[in-house]
Write an enzyme that holds these catalytic residues in place. Structure first.
Site, PDB file in Angstrom:
ATOM      1  N   HIS A  57      56.782 -15.415 -15.545  1.00 53.24           N
ATOM      2  CA  HIS A  57      56.629 -15.573 -16.990  1.00 53.24           C
ATOM      3  C   HIS A  57      57.586 -16.624 -17.537  1.00 53.24           C
ATOM      4  O   HIS A  57      57.299 -17.270 -18.540  1.00 53.24           O
ATOM      5  CB  HIS A  57      56.805 -14.231 -17.692  1.00 53.24           C
ATOM      6  N   ARG A  65      49.121 -13.921 -25.571  1.00 50.31           N
ATOM      7  CA  ARG A  65      50.066 -12.932 -25.019  1.00 50.31           C
ATOM      8  C   ARG A  65      50.922 -12.398 -26.165  1.00 50.31           C
ATOM      9  O   ARG A  65      51.985 -12.935 -26.477  1.00 50.31           O
ATOM     10  CB  ARG A  65      50.955 -13.584 -23.952  1.00 50.31           C
ATOM     11  N   GLU A  69      43.757  -7.056 -13.142  1.00 49.76           N
ATOM     12  CA  GLU A  69      44.905  -7.685 -12.497  1.00 49.76           C
ATOM     13  C   GLU A  69      45.598  -6.790 -11.482  1.00 49.76           C
ATOM     14  O   GLU A  69      46.661  -7.128 -10.976  1.00 49.76           O
ATOM     15  CB  GLU A  69      45.906  -8.233 -13.538  1.00 49.76           C
ATOM     16  N   ASN A 110      47.363 -14.062 -11.882  1.00 46.35           N
ATOM     17  CA  ASN A 110      48.808 -14.072 -11.587  1.00 46.35           C
ATOM     18  C   ASN A 110      49.246 -12.722 -11.036  1.00 46.35           C
ATOM     19  O   ASN A 110      49.908 -12.626 -10.007  1.00 46.35           O
ATOM     20  CB  ASN A 110      49.620 -14.366 -12.851  1.00 46.35           C
ATOM     21  N   ASP A 111      48.868 -11.672 -11.746  1.00 46.54           N
ATOM     22  CA  ASP A 111      49.240 -10.341 -11.269  1.00 46.54           C
ATOM     23  C   ASP A 111      48.311  -9.875 -10.155  1.00 46.54           C
ATOM     24  O   ASP A 111      48.737  -9.162  -9.251  1.00 46.54           O
ATOM     25  CB  ASP A 111      49.211  -9.326 -12.427  1.00 46.54           C
ATOM     26  N   CYS A 152      41.835 -15.698 -16.738  1.00 52.36           N
ATOM     27  CA  CYS A 152      42.892 -16.248 -17.596  1.00 52.36           C
ATOM     28  C   CYS A 152      44.220 -16.379 -16.861  1.00 52.36           C
ATOM     29  O   CYS A 152      45.235 -16.677 -17.459  1.00 52.36           O
ATOM     30  CB  CYS A 152      43.060 -15.410 -18.863  1.00 52.36           C
TER      31      CYS A 152
HETATM   32  C1  PEP Z   1      47.847 -12.644 -15.231  1.00 49.68           C
HETATM   33  O1  PEP Z   1      48.442 -11.691 -14.709  1.00 49.68           O
HETATM   34  O2  PEP Z   1      47.136 -13.445 -14.581  1.00 49.68           O
HETATM   35  C2  PEP Z   1      47.950 -12.881 -16.674  1.00 49.68           C
HETATM   36  C3  PEP Z   1      47.215 -13.780 -17.275  1.00 49.68           C
HETATM   37  O3  PEP Z   1      48.878 -12.159 -17.354  1.00 49.68           O
HETATM   38  P1  PEP Z   1      50.449 -12.489 -17.312  1.00 49.68           P
HETATM   39  O4  PEP Z   1      50.631 -13.800 -16.615  1.00 49.68           O
HETATM   40  O5  PEP Z   1      50.924 -12.523 -18.707  1.00 49.68           O
HETATM   41  O6  PEP Z   1      50.993 -11.328 -16.532  1.00 49.68           O
HETATM   42 MG    MG Z   2      49.346 -10.187 -15.952  1.00 51.60          MG
END
Ligand code: PEP
Ligand code: MG
Length: 586
Positions: free
Chosen positions: A197, A304, A440, A463-464, A511
């Protein structure tokens, strides 16, 4: 690290583009919660005085405690505190700390930490057990001293001036946010990963960032001239005049390039064979809306909202503050949709005001929807604002980190309850708002068909999803090579969710950062995904990749990839596809 002429060159990984030129400011905090701050020459005497005051205060406290122990327990134990007092007056300790403040021009806390660590290491090497144990006394005295220093006054991040390149061992997203807002020009971190992040915040602020530069040890000082290249991960300390001029020219060229990207903002994102792909923007701060529009976003695919909490900390944002913000976003983006993700705090994005728990393993703890459901009062405030703001445009609500269907049902019930409450109070609102969830965690992939039937839309947070599927911390540089977006498990997951959406009638988007990388456009389009959300600046680059793509061929490529057994094989297949495209000139 290498030395090139008089310059030192460090290599890390560029994760937020751009070139920064400035002077260094070193920040260190890992393991000891003590920051290293540069202290201006003119303020050194004040810092030394602050240290002496803390020593005096600590001695008074130790003497008081010693007296108490003497009265209540006896002379033997009280002797420990006499030893503490001796340490505090010792030249090797107090004298060395003062010297460190003066010569390194740093804050007293850091000088205490440095000196105590060095002495502690010497104690640890002593053969005699009795003497070795004196190391414990040293640690204890140091703790007293820290407490006294912190009681006297704090060094705050706000002391870091604009125009500097901050070099830190680690930095939380909110610290990066504060520094970015204070006008620093670049950031280099010893550790960290591209999908952390902190990296996302840096990109949102257009702040060049490199991660994984490795332990910097004592090789750097404050106020050195430096160049940081967020594209290839280079950090140059004290570059020569020619290098400096070259990077200045690159900064100018980058500005021209970025402006040119806005030129194609109105071109549709359509593949050669006519498949339309909707490109939306991910934002963390409302001032990114201007950028989203400049680069042709067809709405916000991920706001976010937790960043509002981080920015307002230590206060919580009120219902009206939320509402006003959502209204502005909707009005500026009309007629396009704005997907607001309810606050995804927890994990590494901590807001003390919401998270009053201390967790051993926060990434698997109370984060995302688990936290929102556990803090119904705070969640209600946000949901009320969302349903109220929805009268101003096309607002959608999405919840993060769903792992079971009950969470979705509770969320829906919560929404119903909030809507009835607003109706009872006669407050203007819109009851029919599309509701969705992020996919996720692997469990959500496996139940995507159920999720797709009970929700209007799903958004894949790669990402997660990569972190949890591959058991690789997205921010940990030691396992960064195992963080593989093209791992077969991820590709199978993407297809499974895309199919679940088609069957269940839910709109599926992506996303996570995978959507922002033009190299992955054939993979995502090939999986059948048609809605991608990314940082605003990535939109023109991804659009360009899509416009040069044949969706049917991308699907064949994807099907081929699904038969492969490793990320490296898929990587090679993708490279082969890219070179065949280059050869055919498309
Ligand atoms: C993700 O996990 O891909 C996501 C978009 O959320 P964040 O990056 O805020 O965890
Ligand atoms: Mg995430």
């Amino acid at each position: 690290m290498t030395a090139v002429g008089a310059a030192l060159v460090f290599r890390g990984r560029g994760v937020s583009d751009g070139v920064a030129i400035g002077t260094t400011a070193l920040l260190q905090s890992r393991d000891h919660e003590v920051f290293r701050f540069p202290v201006a020459e003119s303020a050194i005497e004040d810092e030394v005085a602050r240290f002496h005051e803390a020593v005096a205060q600590t001695r008074r406290e130790i003497q008081r405690t010693g007296e108490q122990v003497r009265r209540q327990v006896g002379e033997d134990l009280a002797g420990v505190f006499d030893a503490y007092d001796l340490i505090l007056c010792d030249e090797l300790y107090a004298g060395a700390i003062e010297t460190c403040i003066r010569t390194d021009q740093v804050n007293a806390e850091w000088a205490v930490h440095r000196t105590a660590t060095a002495l502690g290491e010497r104690f640890a090497r002593i053969e005699s057990e009795h003497l070795r144990e004196r190391g414990d006394d040293l640690r204890d005295v140091t703790r007293y001293l820290f407490r006294a220093l912190q009681g006297i006054s704090h060094h705050e991040l706000s002391e870091i001036a604009g125009g500097v390149i901050v070099i830190a061992d680690e930095l939380t997203p909110s610290e990066a946010l504060r520094l970015g807002r204070q006008g620093i020009v670049g950031l280099a971190l010893e550790g960290g990963g591209p999908n952390s992040h902190t990296a996302i915040v840096a990109r949102a602020l257009s702040l060049p960032l490199i991660v994984g530069v490795g332990p910097l040890g004592d090789s750097l000082r404050d106020r050195q001239v430096a160049v940081l290249d967020g594209r290839d991960g280079t950090l140059i300390i004290e570059p020569d005049a020619a290098t400096l001029e070259r990077y200045r020219a690159e900064q100018r060229a980058l500005t021209v390039f970025t402006e040119s990207l806005a030129r194609d903002r109105d071109l549709p994102a359509v593949t050669l064979d006519g498949a339309e792909v909707e490109l939306l923007a991910n934002i963390e701060f409302p001032d990114e809306i201007a950028e989203a529009r400049r680069y042709g976003a067809r709405g916000i695919g991920l706001y976010r909202s937790e960043f509002l909490y981080i920015e307002k900390s230590p206060n919580l944002p009120s219902e009206d503050e939320h509402c006003e913000l959502f209204r502005t976003m909707l009005e500026q983006l009309a007629p396009h949709p704005v997907i607001v993700r309810t606050f995804d705090l927890g994990g590494r994005k901590l807001a003390r005001e919401v998270m009053d728990v201390d967790e051993e393993n926060p990434s698997l703890g109370l984060r995302g929807i688990r936290l929102t459901l556990a803090r119904p009062k705070i969640f209600r405030t946000q949901l009320r604002a969302l349903f109220r703001a929805a009268v101003h445009g096309d607002l959608w609500i999405m919840v993060p980190l769903v792992s079971c269907i009950e969470e979705v049902r509770q969320f829906r019930e919560f929404c119903k309850d909030v809507v009835s409450e607003l109706a009872r109070e006669g407050v203007a609102h819109r009851a029919e708002v599309p509701l969705g969830a992020m996919v996720e965690v692997p469990a959500a992939v496996w139940i995507a068909d159920h999720l797709a039937r009970e929700l209007d839309f799903l958004s894949i947070g790669t990402n997660d999803l990569i972190q949890y599927t591959l058991a690789v911390d997205r921010s940990n540089e030691h396992v960064a090579s195992l963080y593989q977006p093209l791992h077969p498990a991820i590709l199978h997951a993407l297809r499974r969710v895309a199919d679940a959406g088609a069957d269940g009638g839910a709109r599926i988007s992506v996303c996570g950062e995978m959507a922002a990388n033009p190299r992955y456009a054939p993979v995502l389009v090939g999986a059948g995904l048609r809605h991608l959300s990314m940082s605003p600046l990535s939109i023109p680059l991804v659009k360009d990749a899509i416009r040069r793509l044949d969706a049917a061929a991308a699907r064949e490529l994807y099907d081929d990839c699904l038969r492969l057994s490793s990320a490296s094989e898929i990587e090679s297949r993708l490279a082969q596809w890219e070179s065949s495209l280059a050869l055919s000139g498309s």
